[in-house]
Design a protein around this motif. Sequence first.
Motif, short mmCIF file in Angstrom:
data_model
loop_
_atom_site.label_atom_id
_atom_site.label_comp_id
_atom_site.label_asym_id
_atom_site.label_seq_id
_atom_site.Cartn_x
_atom_site.Cartn_y
_atom_site.Cartn_z
N THR A 16 -8.36 3.97 -10.73
CA THR A 16 -9.46 3.02 -10.58
C THR A 16 -8.88 1.70 -10.10
N PRO A 17 -9.45 1.10 -9.05
CA PRO A 17 -8.95 -0.21 -8.61
C PRO A 17 -9.00 -1.23 -9.74
N ILE A 18 -8.13 -2.21 -9.65
CA ILE A 18 -8.08 -3.28 -10.65
C ILE A 18 -8.59 -4.57 -10.02
N ASP A 19 -9.47 -5.23 -10.76
CA ASP A 19 -9.98 -6.53 -10.32
C ASP A 19 -9.94 -7.50 -11.50
N ALA A 20 -10.52 -8.67 -11.30
CA ALA A 20 -10.45 -9.71 -12.33
C ALA A 20 -11.13 -9.31 -13.62
N TYR A 21 -12.01 -8.30 -13.57
CA TYR A 21 -12.74 -7.88 -14.76
C TYR A 21 -12.12 -6.66 -15.44
N SER A 22 -11.01 -6.18 -14.90
CA SER A 22 -10.35 -5.01 -15.48
C SER A 22 -9.74 -5.35 -16.84
N ASP A 23 -9.45 -4.32 -17.60
CA ASP A 23 -8.84 -4.47 -18.92
C ASP A 23 -7.55 -5.27 -18.80
N SER A 24 -7.39 -6.28 -19.65
CA SER A 24 -6.22 -7.15 -19.56
C SER A 24 -4.91 -6.39 -19.78
N SER A 25 -4.95 -5.30 -20.56
CA SER A 25 -3.71 -4.53 -20.78
C SER A 25 -3.26 -3.84 -19.49
N LEU A 26 -4.21 -3.42 -18.65
CA LEU A 26 -3.85 -2.81 -17.37
C LEU A 26 -3.27 -3.86 -16.43
N ILE A 27 -3.90 -5.04 -16.40
CA ILE A 27 -3.37 -6.12 -15.56
C ILE A 27 -1.97 -6.50 -16.02
N SER A 28 -1.75 -6.54 -17.33
CA SER A 28 -0.42 -6.88 -17.87
C SER A 28 0.63 -5.85 -17.45
N GLN A 29 0.25 -4.57 -17.43
CA GLN A 29 1.20 -3.53 -16.99
C GLN A 29 1.57 -3.71 -15.52
N VAL A 30 0.58 -4.04 -14.70
CA VAL A 30 0.84 -4.31 -13.28
C VAL A 30 1.77 -5.52 -13.16
N GLN A 31 1.48 -6.58 -13.92
CA GLN A 31 2.32 -7.77 -13.87
C GLN A 31 3.75 -7.46 -14.28
N SER A 32 3.93 -6.65 -15.32
CA SER A 32 5.28 -6.29 -15.76
C SER A 32 6.04 -5.57 -14.66
N GLN A 33 5.36 -4.67 -13.95
CA GLN A 33 6.02 -3.94 -12.87
C GLN A 33 6.36 -4.89 -11.71
N LEU A 34 5.49 -5.84 -11.42
CA LEU A 34 5.77 -6.82 -10.37
C LEU A 34 6.96 -7.69 -10.75
N VAL A 35 7.10 -8.04 -12.03
CA VAL A 35 8.26 -8.80 -12.50
C VAL A 35 9.53 -7.96 -12.33
N LEU A 36 9.47 -6.69 -12.74
CA LEU A 36 10.63 -5.81 -12.61
C LEU A 36 11.07 -5.68 -11.16
N ASN A 37 10.11 -5.68 -10.24
CA ASN A 37 10.41 -5.55 -8.82
C ASN A 37 10.85 -6.86 -8.19
N GLY A 38 10.82 -7.94 -8.95
CA GLY A 38 11.23 -9.23 -8.41
C GLY A 38 10.16 -9.89 -7.56
N MET A 39 8.95 -9.39 -7.62
CA MET A 39 7.86 -9.95 -6.82
C MET A 39 7.12 -11.07 -7.56
#
Length: 96
Positions: A16-39
């Motif tokens: 399911t696409p993620i937008d500003a209204y998505s569950d904050s835990s899903l957004i946090s997981q995406v953010q963690s992966q972006l941090v790991l990737n150096g982005m």
Amino acid sequence: EPVYEEPSGSNASWNTPIDAYSDSSLISQVQSQLVLNGMLGDGAYTAGVLDDATIQAVIAFQDYCANNYGSALTPIDPANPVIDTQTLALLMSEGQ
């Protein structure tokens, strides 16, 4: 530099696409992966919120994939940000 691998399968959460209204835990997981990737800079974003820093990191990830692998990902629109399922599948499969 991110590690790129074709997704071997997709987690049901990323169908399911993620937008500003998505569950904050899903957004946090995406953010963690972006941090790991150096982005995404650690501490440069609001955890669980699809903020400007996170959107810019997604753009950087999509550009990286396009420039290095020719991946035609649907660009995120900063005015109406939605992270599409293909971008999520690629991002969340990295390093696993």
